[in-house]
Design a protein around this motif. Structure first.
Motif, PDB file in Angstrom:
ATOM      1  N   SER A 284       0.851  -1.193   0.000  1.00  0.00           N
ATOM      2  CA  SER A 284       0.000   0.000   0.000  1.00  0.00           C
ATOM      3  C   SER A 284       0.883   1.237   0.000  1.00  0.00           C
ATOM      4  O   SER A 284       1.996   1.230   0.532  1.00  0.00           O
ATOM      5  CB  SER A 284      -0.936   0.016   1.215  1.00  0.00           C
ATOM      6  N   PHE A 285       0.386   2.284  -0.630  1.00  0.00           N
ATOM      7  CA  PHE A 285       1.133   3.537  -0.746  1.00  0.00           C
ATOM      8  C   PHE A 285       0.159   4.685  -0.580  1.00  0.00           C
ATOM      9  O   PHE A 285      -0.887   4.716  -1.225  1.00  0.00           O
ATOM     10  CB  PHE A 285       1.822   3.610  -2.116  1.00  0.00           C
ATOM     11  N   TRP A 286       0.519   5.653   0.281  1.00  0.00           N
ATOM     12  CA  TRP A 286      -0.353   6.811   0.478  1.00  0.00           C
ATOM     13  C   TRP A 286       0.458   8.024   0.944  1.00  0.00           C
ATOM     14  O   TRP A 286       1.489   7.896   1.581  1.00  0.00           O
ATOM     15  CB  TRP A 286      -1.458   6.504   1.499  1.00  0.00           C
ATOM     16  N   GLY A 287      -0.031   9.194   0.571  1.00  0.00           N
ATOM     17  CA  GLY A 287       0.483  10.445   1.118  1.00  0.00           C
ATOM     18  C   GLY A 287      -0.488  10.913   2.178  1.00  0.00           C
ATOM     19  O   GLY A 287      -1.704  10.734   2.037  1.00  0.00           O
ATOM     20  N   ASP A 288      -0.009  11.506   3.269  1.00  0.00           N
ATOM     21  CA  ASP A 288      -0.908  11.753   4.402  1.00  0.00           C
ATOM     22  C   ASP A 288      -1.918  12.875   4.170  1.00  0.00           C
ATOM     23  O   ASP A 288      -2.891  12.990   4.909  1.00  0.00           O
ATOM     24  CB  ASP A 288      -0.131  11.969   5.707  1.00  0.00           C
ATOM     25  N   HIS A 289      -1.720  13.682   3.166  1.00  0.00           N
ATOM     26  CA  HIS A 289      -2.705  14.686   2.715  1.00  0.00           C
ATOM     27  C   HIS A 289      -2.112  15.398   1.522  1.00  0.00           C
ATOM     28  O   HIS A 289      -0.961  15.150   1.134  1.00  0.00           O
ATOM     29  CB  HIS A 289      -3.049  15.700   3.819  1.00  0.00           C
ATOM     30  N   GLY A 290      -2.876  16.293   0.922  1.00  0.00           N
ATOM     31  CA  GLY A 290      -2.364  17.062  -0.194  1.00  0.00           C
ATOM     32  C   GLY A 290      -1.501  18.229   0.265  1.00  0.00           C
ATOM     33  O   GLY A 290      -1.079  18.300   1.437  1.00  0.00           O
ATOM     34  N   TRP A 291      -1.249  19.152  -0.641  1.00  0.00           N
ATOM     35  CA  TRP A 291      -0.391  20.306  -0.327  1.00  0.00           C
ATOM     36  C   TRP A 291      -0.656  21.400  -1.349  1.00  0.00           C
ATOM     37  O   TRP A 291      -0.868  21.122  -2.529  1.00  0.00           O
ATOM     38  CB  TRP A 291       1.089  19.902  -0.362  1.00  0.00           C
ATOM     39  N   GLN A 292      -0.647  22.636  -0.888  1.00  0.00           N
ATOM     40  CA  GLN A 292      -0.889  23.777  -1.768  1.00  0.00           C
ATOM     41  C   GLN A 292       0.441  24.432  -2.117  1.00  0.00           C
ATOM     42  O   GLN A 292       1.250  24.720  -1.242  1.00  0.00           O
ATOM     43  CB  GLN A 292      -1.837  24.760  -1.078  1.00  0.00           C
ATOM     44  N   LEU A 293       0.655  24.640  -3.409  1.00  0.00           N
ATOM     45  CA  LEU A 293       1.924  25.173  -3.907  1.00  0.00           C
ATOM     46  C   LEU A 293       1.735  26.562  -4.518  1.00  0.00           C
ATOM     47  O   LEU A 293       2.211  26.843  -5.598  1.00  0.00           O
ATOM     48  CB  LEU A 293       2.504  24.234  -4.964  1.00  0.00           C
ATOM     49  N   GLY A 294       1.020  27.415  -3.811  1.00  0.00           N
ATOM     50  CA  GLY A 294       0.818  28.778  -4.280  1.00  0.00           C
ATOM     51  C   GLY A 294      -0.489  29.005  -4.995  1.00  0.00           C
ATOM     52  O   GLY A 294      -0.831  30.147  -5.324  1.00  0.00           O
ATOM     53  N   GLU A 295      -1.240  27.935  -5.250  1.00  0.00           N
ATOM     54  CA  GLU A 295      -2.572  28.124  -5.816  1.00  0.00           C
ATOM     55  C   GLU A 295      -3.434  28.896  -4.811  1.00  0.00           C
ATOM     56  O   GLU A 295      -3.383  28.618  -3.614  1.00  0.00           O
ATOM     57  CB  GLU A 295      -3.212  26.769  -6.133  1.00  0.00           C
ATOM     58  N   HIS A 296      -4.203  29.847  -5.298  1.00  0.00           N
ATOM     59  CA  HIS A 296      -5.002  30.737  -4.450  1.00  0.00           C
ATOM     60  C   HIS A 296      -4.123  31.632  -3.566  1.00  0.00           C
ATOM     61  O   HIS A 296      -4.641  32.299  -2.658  1.00  0.00           O
ATOM     62  CB  HIS A 296      -5.962  29.960  -3.534  1.00  0.00           C
ATOM     63  N   GLY A 297      -2.799  31.628  -3.810  1.00  0.00           N
ATOM     64  CA  GLY A 297      -1.894  32.326  -2.905  1.00  0.00           C
ATOM     65  C   GLY A 297      -1.703  31.568  -1.607  1.00  0.00           C
ATOM     66  O   GLY A 297      -1.131  32.079  -0.647  1.00  0.00           O
ATOM     67  N   GLU A 298      -2.137  30.312  -1.585  1.00  0.00           N
ATOM     68  CA  GLU A 298      -2.138  29.481  -0.373  1.00  0.00           C
ATOM     69  C   GLU A 298      -0.987  28.484  -0.414  1.00  0.00           C
ATOM     70  O   GLU A 298      -0.558  28.052  -1.488  1.00  0.00           O
ATOM     71  CB  GLU A 298      -3.481  28.746  -0.286  1.00  0.00           C
ATOM     72  N   TRP A 299      -0.490  28.128   0.775  1.00  0.00           N
ATOM     73  CA  TRP A 299       0.609  27.176   0.901  1.00  0.00           C
ATOM     74  C   TRP A 299       0.305  26.168   2.011  1.00  0.00           C
ATOM     75  O   TRP A 299      -0.548  26.399   2.856  1.00  0.00           O
ATOM     76  CB  TRP A 299       1.924  27.905   1.211  1.00  0.00           C
ATOM     77  N   CYS A 300       1.045  25.073   1.977  1.00  0.00           N
ATOM     78  CA  CYS A 300       0.954  24.014   2.982  1.00  0.00           C
ATOM     79  C   CYS A 300      -0.394  23.287   2.884  1.00  0.00           C
ATOM     80  O   CYS A 300      -0.967  23.201   1.803  1.00  0.00           O
ATOM     81  CB  CYS A 300       1.205  24.562   4.385  1.00  0.00           C
ATOM     82  N   LYS A 301      -0.886  22.741   3.984  1.00  0.00           N
ATOM     83  CA  LYS A 301      -2.157  22.024   3.996  1.00  0.00           C
ATOM     84  C   LYS A 301      -3.146  22.877   4.793  1.00  0.00           C
ATOM     85  O   LYS A 301      -3.491  23.966   4.348  1.00  0.00           O
ATOM     86  CB  LYS A 301      -1.993  20.619   4.564  1.00  0.00           C
ATOM     87  N   HIS A 302      -3.675  22.386   5.889  1.00  0.00           N
ATOM     88  CA  HIS A 302      -4.457  23.167   6.857  1.00  0.00           C
ATOM     89  C   HIS A 302      -5.707  23.842   6.278  1.00  0.00           C
ATOM     90  O   HIS A 302      -6.154  24.861   6.796  1.00  0.00           O
ATOM     91  CB  HIS A 302      -3.584  24.264   7.495  1.00  0.00           C
ATOM     92  N   THR A 303      -6.275  23.310   5.200  1.00  0.00           N
ATOM     93  CA  THR A 303      -7.508  23.867   4.652  1.00  0.00           C
ATOM     94  C   THR A 303      -8.447  22.720   4.273  1.00  0.00           C
ATOM     95  O   THR A 303      -8.097  21.543   4.374  1.00  0.00           O
ATOM     96  CB  THR A 303      -7.257  24.736   3.401  1.00  0.00           C
ATOM     97  N   ASN A 304      -9.621  23.104   3.792  1.00  0.00           N
ATOM     98  CA  ASN A 304     -10.577  22.126   3.276  1.00  0.00           C
ATOM     99  C   ASN A 304     -10.677  22.179   1.757  1.00  0.00           C
ATOM    100  O   ASN A 304     -11.606  21.605   1.175  1.00  0.00           O
ATOM    101  CB  ASN A 304     -11.963  22.380   3.876  1.00  0.00           C
ATOM    102  N   PHE A 305      -9.736  22.842   1.102  1.00  0.00           N
ATOM    103  CA  PHE A 305      -9.752  22.897  -0.352  1.00  0.00           C
ATOM    104  C   PHE A 305      -9.388  21.533  -0.949  1.00  0.00           C
ATOM    105  O   PHE A 305      -8.765  20.684  -0.301  1.00  0.00           O
ATOM    106  CB  PHE A 305      -8.780  23.960  -0.870  1.00  0.00           C
ATOM    107  N   GLU A 306      -9.733  21.349  -2.207  1.00  0.00           N
ATOM    108  CA  GLU A 306      -9.416  20.114  -2.920  1.00  0.00           C
ATOM    109  C   GLU A 306      -7.925  19.799  -2.856  1.00  0.00           C
ATOM    110  O   GLU A 306      -7.522  18.645  -2.667  1.00  0.00           O
ATOM    111  CB  GLU A 306      -9.866  20.242  -4.378  1.00  0.00           C
TER     112      GLU A 306
END
Length: 510
Positions: A314-336
């Motif tokens: 099994s392989f998984w990443g523990d959550h997604g990540w924002q790379l500047g989309e919406h001016g947002e970074w890291c995780k900590h949101t409910n966005f896609e």
């Protein structure tokens, strides 16, 4: 039963244990599904260089690839706790990086613990549980042998958010993920012919840190991402009509010294300098490819020792990540971009030719899937209050999707994220359906109730992925969506139980 009968029974049971499939359990920190195998409508970015992930892609080609898998909370400990116990945050009561689920939620059985209790030797290394107090230091009850953490040589520090280390400098002071991969190879050898655990089934959990901040990797991996191939995100501003409570000021990134010097506020509709954004994106991709190479090393050793055909991977990443989309970074949101993460499962003899599904799946689904794949005693569905029940599940085994990737399935995936608004504790409950993402930010009561107050609302979001896959326009207040909003609200309040279709044994409750 006489002594001979007891001995015969014991031999039979031992043979059954020895004949079981092994489990190799990969976890990767902060990994969004920006992998070549995710190219297509479920890819998280429209603007990107070619992603170099040949080893993960090779695993995906012989796995059940879950194109739309969603975490239950987009931050490390809550997400990992949820996956590892098969229960959702409102059951584990873990919403932060500090508290331990056995103290707040219950004495819940974890994935490695369950395999250990069923005759496997469970071994863990790197980041599986969130380390420290959040797991009572890696949840000792889950492991058969001492847990392994790598030695840090100072490469991963708060001084710089990313660093490409000359390869020669890493020979004597290797990066932590290199050490974790080498420990995985040593552990596999223990179960090979002539090893101390030869013939005993294993559950080996390998948790890689990168591409978590700081993005640190061998310099040679920059070759896969020439500077001119990296592009800025197409949507640098927050979604229109977004409620303020939905925003995260990405303090995790701004805490690094090189980022702190930029004096970024992290505020809504502010952005980092273009050069900084491009550097961070390039570094993230390079760190991703570094981890991919280590996955390849472990998979090759699995084959070398002859385990390839009898090991579930099994392989998984523990959550997604924002790379500047919406001016947002890291995780900590409910966005896609924060809640959508990569997950795949290889089961020898069942997924060898590769199976892709676009069905909505959740991270709580992995526990019952591995149990069924290993032919262990199936897990019952948890009742409404399962705090006193050690073993049950709040997800659904994914095995039916192997048989029919387009078959009847759950019609929504649920995530959540806590906030404080106007000095009030708030929980953002979000639901992804086939076409929409719907979120309500409501007042939330912690201990002892752990319940939302649906009548005290601090913000609502509705994104139409049919016309707006980047979630740039919140249409919750658009009159043309008024009837749909009511329907989605009812569905969100009904929760995950109402989204699961009746599937015979799947729906048995304790």
């Amino acid at each position: 039963m006489d002594f001979k009968g007891i001995l015969t029974c014991m031999c039979f049971l031992l043979g059954a244990v020895r004949g079981r499939k092994n489990v190799l359990f990969f976890a990767v920190d902060d990994l969004r599904p920006e992998l070549t195998c995710y190219e297509g409508q479920d890819f998280p970015s429209q603007v990107h260089p070619p992603i170099h992930s040949p080893n993960i892609d090779k695993l995906a080609a012989k796995s059940l690839l879950l194109k739309r898998a969603y975490v239950q909370q987009a931050v490390c400990s809550p997400s990992r706790t949820s996956l590892l116990t098969g229960r959702r945050p409102d059951t584990t009561h873990i919403y932060d990086l500090v508290h331990y689920f056995r103290d707040l939620g219950g004495n819940f059985t974890t994935i490695p613990q369950y395999f250990k209790e069923n005759g496997y030797i469970s071994a863990g290394m790197g980041k599986i549980f969130h380390p420290g107090s959040a797991s009572n230091h890696d949840d000792p009850i889950s492991w058969s042998i001492p847990y392994y953490h790598a030695t840090e040589y100072g490469w991963e520090s708060k001084k710089k958010s990313w660093a490409a280390i000359p390869d020669d400098e890493l020979k004597d002071k290797p990066l932590v993920d290199y050490q974790i991969a080498k420990q995985a190879l040593k552990t596999l050898k223990m179960f090979a012919k002539g090893g101390p655990h030869e013939g005993t089934p294993f559950f080996i959990a390998v948790g890689f840190h990168r591409p978590h901040l700081p993005f640190v990797f061998p310099e040679s991996f920059l070759q896969y991402y020439p500077k001119n191939s990296v592009k800025l995100p197409p949507n640098p501003y927050a979604p229109s009509q977004m409620p303020d409570v939905a925003w995260s000021s990405y303090g995790e990134l701004r805490a690094y010294a090189d980022q702190n010097r930029l004096n970024a506020s992290g505020g809504i509709n502010t952005t980092l300098p273009d050069t900084d954004i491009l550097e961070l994106r390039r570094a993230y991709y390079s760190a991703l490819s570094w981890t991919d190479s280590l996955v390849g090393q472990v998979m090759e050793e699995l084959k070398t020792y002859g385990f390839e055909n009898d090991t579930i991977v099994s392989f998984w990443g523990d959550h997604g990540w924002q790379l500047g989309e919406h001016g947002e970074w890291c995780k900590h949101t409910n966005f896609e971009l924060a809640t959508h993460a990569p997950m795949m499962v290889h089961i020898p003899g069942m997924t060898d030719n590769g199976i892709v599904t676009e069905q909505l799946t959740e991270y709580v689904d992995l526990f019952p899937t591995l149990v069924e794949a290993a032919e262990l005693e199936p897990m019952p569905l948890c009742p409404e209050n399962s705090s006193e029940i050690e073993l049950c599940r709040e997800g659904t085994s994914l095995i039916p999707l192997i048989k029919n990737p387009k078959g009847l399935w759950k019609d929504a995936a649920f995530s959540q994220y806590p906030r404080t608004a106007n000095r009030t504790k708030v929980m953002g409950y979000t639901m992804r359906t086939n076409r929409y993402r719907y979120t309500e930010w409501v007042k939330f009561s912690y201990a002892p109730k752990y319940k939302p107050d649906w009548d005290t609302v601090f913000g609502v979001e509705l994104y139409d992925h049919g016309s707006d896959p980047e979630e740039n326009r919140n249409v919750a207040y658009d009159s043309t969506y008024a009837a749909l909003r009511i329907d989605l609200s009812v569905k969100l309040h009904a929760g995950w139980r109402a989204a699961i279709p009746p599937q015979n044994e799947q729906m048995k409750v304790l």
